[in-house]
Structures are given as C-alpha cells and as structure tokens.
Design a protein around this motif. Structure first.
Motif, PDB file in Angstrom:
ATOM      1  N   PHE A 120       0.820  -1.205   0.000  1.00 10.41           N
ATOM      2  CA  PHE A 120       0.000   0.000   0.000  1.00 10.41           C
ATOM      3  C   PHE A 120       0.860   1.263   0.000  1.00 10.41           C
ATOM      4  CE2 PHE A 120      -3.463  -2.814   0.643  1.00 10.41           C
ATOM      5  CZ  PHE A 120      -4.626  -2.109   0.380  1.00 10.41           C
ATOM      6  N   PHE A 121       1.944   1.260   0.754  1.00  7.90           N
ATOM      7  CA  PHE A 121       2.766   2.465   0.828  1.00  7.90           C
ATOM      8  C   PHE A 121       3.676   2.626  -0.387  1.00  7.90           C
ATOM      9  CE2 PHE A 121       1.308   2.667   5.143  1.00  7.90           C
ATOM     10  CZ  PHE A 121       1.344   4.021   5.449  1.00  7.90           C
ATOM     11  N   GLN A 122       3.841   1.566  -1.141  1.00 12.42           N
ATOM     12  CA  GLN A 122       4.651   1.671  -2.351  1.00 12.42           C
ATOM     13  C   GLN A 122       3.827   2.078  -3.570  1.00 12.42           C
ATOM     14  OE1 GLN A 122       6.524  -2.186  -2.523  1.00 12.42           O
ATOM     15  NE2 GLN A 122       7.761  -1.803  -0.692  1.00 12.42           N
ATOM     16  N   ALA A 123       2.533   2.230  -3.400  1.00 14.10           N
ATOM     17  CA  ALA A 123       1.672   2.645  -4.520  1.00 14.10           C
ATOM     18  C   ALA A 123       2.066   4.037  -5.000  1.00 14.10           C
ATOM     19  CB  ALA A 123       0.212   2.633  -4.085  1.00 14.10           C
ATOM     20  N   LYS A 125       0.129   5.736  -7.375  1.00 11.32           N
ATOM     21  CA  LYS A 125      -1.071   6.474  -7.797  1.00 11.32           C
ATOM     22  C   LYS A 125      -2.299   5.733  -7.278  1.00 11.32           C
ATOM     23  CE  LYS A 125      -0.775   4.255 -12.369  1.00 11.32           C
ATOM     24  NZ  LYS A 125       0.429   3.482 -12.026  1.00 11.32           N
ATOM     25  N   PRO A 126      -3.448   6.416  -7.224  1.00 10.59           N
ATOM     26  CA  PRO A 126      -4.652   5.771  -6.698  1.00 10.59           C
ATOM     27  C   PRO A 126      -5.023   4.481  -7.427  1.00 10.59           C
ATOM     28  CG  PRO A 126      -4.988   8.134  -6.852  1.00 10.59           C
ATOM     29  CD  PRO A 126      -3.668   7.849  -7.519  1.00 10.59           C
ATOM     30  N   GLU A 127      -4.703   4.417  -8.705  1.00  8.60           N
ATOM     31  CA  GLU A 127      -5.031   3.205  -9.472  1.00  8.60           C
ATOM     32  C   GLU A 127      -4.290   1.983  -8.931  1.00  8.60           C
ATOM     33  OE1 GLU A 127      -6.286   6.675 -11.557  1.00  8.60           O
ATOM     34  OE2 GLU A 127      -4.302   6.140 -10.759  1.00  8.60           O
ATOM     35  N   ASP A 128      -3.092   2.205  -8.423  1.00  8.83           N
ATOM     36  CA  ASP A 128      -2.342   1.091  -7.829  1.00  8.83           C
ATOM     37  C   ASP A 128      -3.071   0.560  -6.598  1.00  8.83           C
ATOM     38  OD1 ASP A 128      -0.398   1.481  -9.750  1.00  8.83           O
ATOM     39  OD2 ASP A 128       0.825   2.770  -8.458  1.00  8.83           O
ATOM     40  N   LEU A 129      -3.611   1.467  -5.791  1.00  6.25           N
ATOM     41  CA  LEU A 129      -4.359   1.039  -4.610  1.00  6.25           C
ATOM     42  C   LEU A 129      -5.672   0.369  -4.993  1.00  6.25           C
ATOM     43  CD1 LEU A 129      -3.819   3.994  -2.110  1.00  6.25           C
ATOM     44  CD2 LEU A 129      -2.717   1.762  -2.140  1.00  6.25           C
ATOM     45  N   LEU A 130      -6.285   0.850  -6.041  1.00  8.54           N
ATOM     46  CA  LEU A 130      -7.525   0.226  -6.503  1.00  8.54           C
ATOM     47  C   LEU A 130      -7.264  -1.225  -6.889  1.00  8.54           C
ATOM     48  CD1 LEU A 130     -10.518   0.531  -7.150  1.00  8.54           C
ATOM     49  CD2 LEU A 130      -9.856   1.331  -9.445  1.00  8.54           C
ATOM     50  N   PHE A 131      -6.150  -1.462  -7.530  1.00  7.12           N
ATOM     51  CA  PHE A 131      -5.780  -2.842  -7.877  1.00  7.12           C
ATOM     52  C   PHE A 131      -5.644  -3.691  -6.620  1.00  7.12           C
ATOM     53  CE2 PHE A 131      -2.376  -5.997  -8.253  1.00  7.12           C
ATOM     54  CZ  PHE A 131      -2.879  -6.794  -9.256  1.00  7.12           C
ATOM     55  N   LEU A 132      -5.018  -3.134  -5.565  1.00 10.96           N
ATOM     56  CA  LEU A 132      -4.837  -3.882  -4.322  1.00 10.96           C
ATOM     57  C   LEU A 132      -6.173  -4.133  -3.631  1.00 10.96           C
ATOM     58  CD1 LEU A 132      -1.640  -2.107  -2.928  1.00 10.96           C
ATOM     59  CD2 LEU A 132      -1.790  -4.405  -3.911  1.00 10.96           C
ATOM     60  N   LEU A 133      -7.063  -3.183  -3.715  1.00  9.99           N
ATOM     61  CA  LEU A 133      -8.389  -3.374  -3.125  1.00  9.99           C
ATOM     62  C   LEU A 133      -9.122  -4.533  -3.791  1.00  9.99           C
ATOM     63  CD1 LEU A 133      -9.613   0.331  -2.732  1.00  9.99           C
ATOM     64  CD2 LEU A 133      -8.576  -1.151  -1.005  1.00  9.99           C
ATOM     65  N   GLU A 134      -8.923  -4.676  -5.087  1.00  4.58           N
ATOM     66  CA  GLU A 134      -9.547  -5.790  -5.815  1.00  4.58           C
ATOM     67  C   GLU A 134      -8.815  -7.101  -5.538  1.00  4.58           C
ATOM     68  OE1 GLU A 134     -12.263  -5.622  -7.410  1.00  4.58           O
ATOM     69  OE2 GLU A 134     -12.583  -3.476  -7.755  1.00  4.58           O
ATOM     70  N   LEU A 176     -12.560   5.171  -2.206  1.00  6.82           N
ATOM     71  CA  LEU A 176     -11.718   4.631  -1.127  1.00  6.82           C
ATOM     72  C   LEU A 176     -10.252   4.664  -1.517  1.00  6.82           C
ATOM     73  CD1 LEU A 176     -11.150   3.178   1.524  1.00  6.82           C
ATOM     74  CD2 LEU A 176     -11.835   1.027   0.429  1.00  6.82           C
ATOM     75  N   ALA A 177      -9.948   4.258  -2.729  1.00  7.14           N
ATOM     76  CA  ALA A 177      -8.556   4.255  -3.193  1.00  7.14           C
ATOM     77  C   ALA A 177      -7.971   5.663  -3.199  1.00  7.14           C
ATOM     78  CB  ALA A 177      -8.468   3.633  -4.582  1.00  7.14           C
ATOM     79  N   THR A 178      -8.754   6.629  -3.619  1.00  4.79           N
ATOM     80  CA  THR A 178      -8.282   8.015  -3.655  1.00  4.79           C
ATOM     81  C   THR A 178      -7.994   8.526  -2.249  1.00  4.79           C
ATOM     82  OG1 THR A 178      -9.534   8.463  -5.677  1.00  4.79           O
ATOM     83  CG2 THR A 178      -8.865  10.359  -4.364  1.00  4.79           C
ATOM     84  N   GLU A 179      -8.883   8.212  -1.299  1.00  4.77           N
ATOM     85  CA  GLU A 179      -8.679   8.655   0.088  1.00  4.77           C
ATOM     86  C   GLU A 179      -7.467   7.962   0.707  1.00  4.77           C
ATOM     87  OE1 GLU A 179     -11.927   8.803   2.734  1.00  4.77           O
ATOM     88  OE2 GLU A 179     -13.326   9.676   1.281  1.00  4.77           O
ATOM     89  N   LEU A 180      -7.325   6.681   0.450  1.00 11.00           N
ATOM     90  CA  LEU A 180      -6.169   5.958   0.976  1.00 11.00           C
ATOM     91  C   LEU A 180      -4.868   6.517   0.418  1.00 11.00           C
ATOM     92  CD1 LEU A 180      -7.328   2.220   0.886  1.00 11.00           C
ATOM     93  CD2 LEU A 180      -6.784   3.560   2.917  1.00 11.00           C
ATOM     94  N   PHE A 181      -4.858   6.836  -0.841  1.00 11.48           N
ATOM     95  CA  PHE A 181      -3.636   7.364  -1.451  1.00 11.48           C
ATOM     96  C   PHE A 181      -3.244   8.687  -0.801  1.00 11.48           C
ATOM     97  CE2 PHE A 181      -1.196   9.631  -4.739  1.00 11.48           C
ATOM     98  CZ  PHE A 181      -0.206   8.690  -4.973  1.00 11.48           C
ATOM     99  N   ALA A 182      -4.224   9.536  -0.555  1.00 12.56           N
ATOM    100  CA  ALA A 182      -3.937  10.822   0.096  1.00 12.56           C
ATOM    101  C   ALA A 182      -3.386  10.601   1.506  1.00 12.56           C
ATOM    102  CB  ALA A 182      -5.201  11.672   0.151  1.00 12.56           C
ATOM    103  N   ILE A 183      -3.968   9.652   2.227  1.00 10.65           N
ATOM    104  CA  ILE A 183      -3.495   9.349   3.591  1.00 10.65           C
ATOM    105  C   ILE A 183      -2.071   8.820   3.561  1.00 10.65           C
ATOM    106  CG2 ILE A 183      -3.834   7.803   5.558  1.00 10.65           C
ATOM    107  CD1 ILE A 183      -6.857   7.990   5.004  1.00 10.65           C
ATOM    108  N   HIS A 184      -1.796   7.933   2.607  1.00  8.75           N
ATOM    109  CA  HIS A 184      -0.481   7.298   2.549  1.00  8.75           C
ATOM    110  C   HIS A 184       0.603   8.229   2.007  1.00  8.75           C
ATOM    111  CE1 HIS A 184      -2.292   2.976   2.650  1.00  8.75           C
ATOM    112  NE2 HIS A 184      -2.412   3.631   3.780  1.00  8.75           N
ATOM    113  N   GLN A 185       0.201   9.360   1.478  1.00 14.05           N
ATOM    114  CA  GLN A 185       1.179  10.360   1.055  1.00 14.05           C
ATOM    115  C   GLN A 185       1.487  11.361   2.164  1.00 14.05           C
ATOM    116  OE1 GLN A 185       2.740  10.309  -2.144  1.00 14.05           O
ATOM    117  NE2 GLN A 185       1.788   8.296  -1.921  1.00 14.05           N
ATOM    118  N   ASP A 186       0.738  11.297   3.250  1.00 11.55           N
ATOM    119  CA  ASP A 186       0.967  12.198   4.381  1.00 11.55           C
ATOM    120  C   ASP A 186       2.328  11.910   5.009  1.00 11.55           C
ATOM    121  OD1 ASP A 186      -0.424  14.082   6.514  1.00 11.55           O
ATOM    122  OD2 ASP A 186       0.585  12.483   7.610  1.00 11.55           O
TER     123      ASP A 186
END
Length: 334
Positions: free
Chosen positions: A49-52, A54-63, A84-94
């Motif tokens: 998750f932290f190596q994603a 872009k949000p699309e990478d997280l979307l793939f992981l969610l699937e 969800l993927a977009t929100e997670l990406f923003a959090i993981h970029q903090d």
C-alpha cells in the motif's frame, strides 16, 4: 496443586512488595501437535500500500484482497472503491503516515518469530478443534484506526499499535493502562484469545458477575492451552510486577468477593467494576489491577478442569457457569 496458570494480580491493602520471582519451568511444545499439516505466511500489506504510486495502484490492491477491503477497510462505507482508493492514497502520502510506516518497518523488519508462534498456535487449535479454519493473515499500518481484526476468514494486525511502549508514536485513542500491554509479546495471545470466542459458548440468561468471570476464565484457559509456553502475564495482560505482586493476596481477593456477596450480582455497573477495563479495581485496593474478576475466573476454570475429567471442547461448550463454579472446588491458595 500445580496450576495451569501462574496468572495474577494484584495488590490488596497497598502492599506491593514481594519476594523473588518464581523460576520459570522449562517448556516445550508437543511434537505430535506440531505435526499438524498447516502452512502460514503473514503477508505484509503495508509494503504494497505504501509503495503505490497512484490511486489506481491502490484500486488494484483493493480488488486483489477483497476480504481485507470489505472487512478491515469497510469499503461499503464509501461511495465506491475508487473513492476509497483516492482517500487511501492521500493518507499514505501524508508525511506523518510515511514516518509511522518507516518506524513500523524498523521495529518489525523481521516477523518470523510472530509467524512461527502464530503457526504453532493454529496447529494447537486445529488439534483440539478440527473444524478450525486457518485464516489468511495480513499486517498493515492503519494510522491508529484499528489494532486487530480477528475474523473467521482473515486476521489483520495493525502493527502501528504494537510499537514499543517508549516509542513516540502511541495510539491516541487508548489510555496508558491499556497501551502498556500493546507490546510485541502480547500480540499473539491477544489474537488467540479473540479466536477463543468462536468456541466459548454462553447462556445469555446467565447474567451474573460469576458467569462473566467464568466466560473470561474459559477464554484465558483456552489461550494457555494453545500457547502453553507463553507466560501468563502476556495472556491476561498484566505486567510482571503485577504478576509477582499477586499470589500472596488470593485469599484477600476471594474474601472481598465472598463477604460482599458479589458472585451472583446482576447489576451491570457492578459487574463492569470487576471485569471491565480500568486502571485498578479500587473497590479492593488502588493497587489491585483492573479486570480482577477475569483473573479470578481463570483460577476457577483451571481448578474445574484440574478436578474433573472434562475435555477442552466440553469445557468451551459448557454454558452452566454455576455448575462449573460448584464443581471446580475452587479455594484460594494460602
């Protein structure tokens, strides 16, 4: 009588000084049980998750991990997985989240010990309960949103909750008397105790303090059976100091329950005083740890199995807490 537990509490009447610590007896796991054909690989989802990028990478992981997405991240609370993927990406970029992830990696670079201990626990559970389904196990860095998810299908460990007690990152939503047991050595016992609830049958009509005590006593007894070489303080969540400080006060603890006629109390506020989370059991002493009723219930359940020919499966299925107490023959050790 050699108890299954050395577990502990205490102190009553303000005296916390006790003599030297009991020498721990050598312990080894049953080689026959360890032959159980079970495989386990803890998957480090925080890395993916932290190596994603872009949000699309997280979307793939969610699937890719639907149970994790639905049960741990609770995807149904979001408009869509894309949101969800977009929100997670923003959090993981903090920057603070990245720093937290870095600290988790430093402290949990190698989790082979956790993997081995959990695998052995699963083998013990499967041995005693052949119907046990081995779940998938993941780790994650949640940003202190959820410490553990223990489900029939998956277990997710929020490793950020289990950083050392002196670490500057600590769960903001937990009081100190609880966070002190969010250490690495408490982690596997927490998981096994949570799993015990699947087998720990109860009768909701039995709503006394005694029934609550015995419910927790069965849970701790189960955990000790699955982790026979784990120190009891890690199972019940007391410190070694509390463990060392307790044994000589068992009579005083029991006398408090008997003299105040507490065992068959049904008032939920009274029950919570003796079994609920608290820094101390002030009704007994400011120095007596919280949840002291759970500890006493563990003693009763241990004595019940010691004095009766009862299998672990029969114990966990038994909902007659009054009978368990009567047939335990429990008496505090002088």
């Amino acid at each position: 009588m050699q108890k299954l537990r050395s577990a502990v509490i205490c102190l009553i009447v303000g005296i916390l000084l006790f003599s030297c610590k009991k020498k721990e007896e050598a312990c080894s796991l049953d080689p026959e049980i360890l032959k159980e054909n079970i495989e386990l690989k803890i998957e480090r989802l925080e890395d993916q998750f932290f190596q994603a990028e872009k949000p699309e990478d997280l979307l793939f992981l969610l699937e890719e991990y639907p149970e994790f997405t639905d049960l741990y991240l609770q995807a149904k609370l979001y408009e869509s997985k894309e949101v969800l993927a977009t929100e997670l990406f923003a959090i993981h970029q903090d920057t603070l989240m990245i720093e937290l992830y870095t600290e988790v990696k430093k402290n949990y670079e190698d989790i082979s010990d956790l993997e081995t201990e959990l695998l052995n626990a699963f083998k013990y559970i499967r041995y005693y309960f052949p119907e046990f389904k081995v779940p998938k196990v993941y780790t994650f860095v949640s940003g202190f949103s959820l410490d553990l998810l223990v489900h029939e299908d998956i277990i997710v460990i929020g490793l950020d909750y289990f950083l050392p007690a002196a670490h500057r990152f600590q769960p903001p939503d937990l009081p100190n008397y609880i966070t002190k047991r969010y250490e690495r050595d408490y982690l596997i016992p927490m998981i096994v105790t949570a799993i015990s609830s699947r087998f720990n049958k109860t009768d909701l009509k039995q709503n006394t303090l005694l029934s609550e005590m015995i419910y927790y006593g069965k849970a701790f007894h189960f955990t000790k059976m699955m982790l026979p070489c784990t120190a009891d303080d890690y199972i019940i969540g007391y410190s070694q100091k509390e463990v060392r400080a307790c044994f000589d006060n068992e009579e005083l603890i029991w006398a408090h329950f008997v003299e105040n006629e507490l065992l068959f109390e049904t008032n939920p506020f009274v029950i919570r005083k003796y079994t609920g989370e608290a820094p101390a059991t002030d009704e007994i002493s400011p120095d007596a740890p919280g949840r002291i009723g759970r500890w006493l219930g563990w003693n009763i359940v241990d004595d019940y199995r010691f004095n009766n020919s009862v299998s672990l499966d029969e114990l966990m299925s038994d909902t007659d807490t009054d009978r368990i107490f009567r047939q335990s023959g429990y008496k505090p050790r002088p």
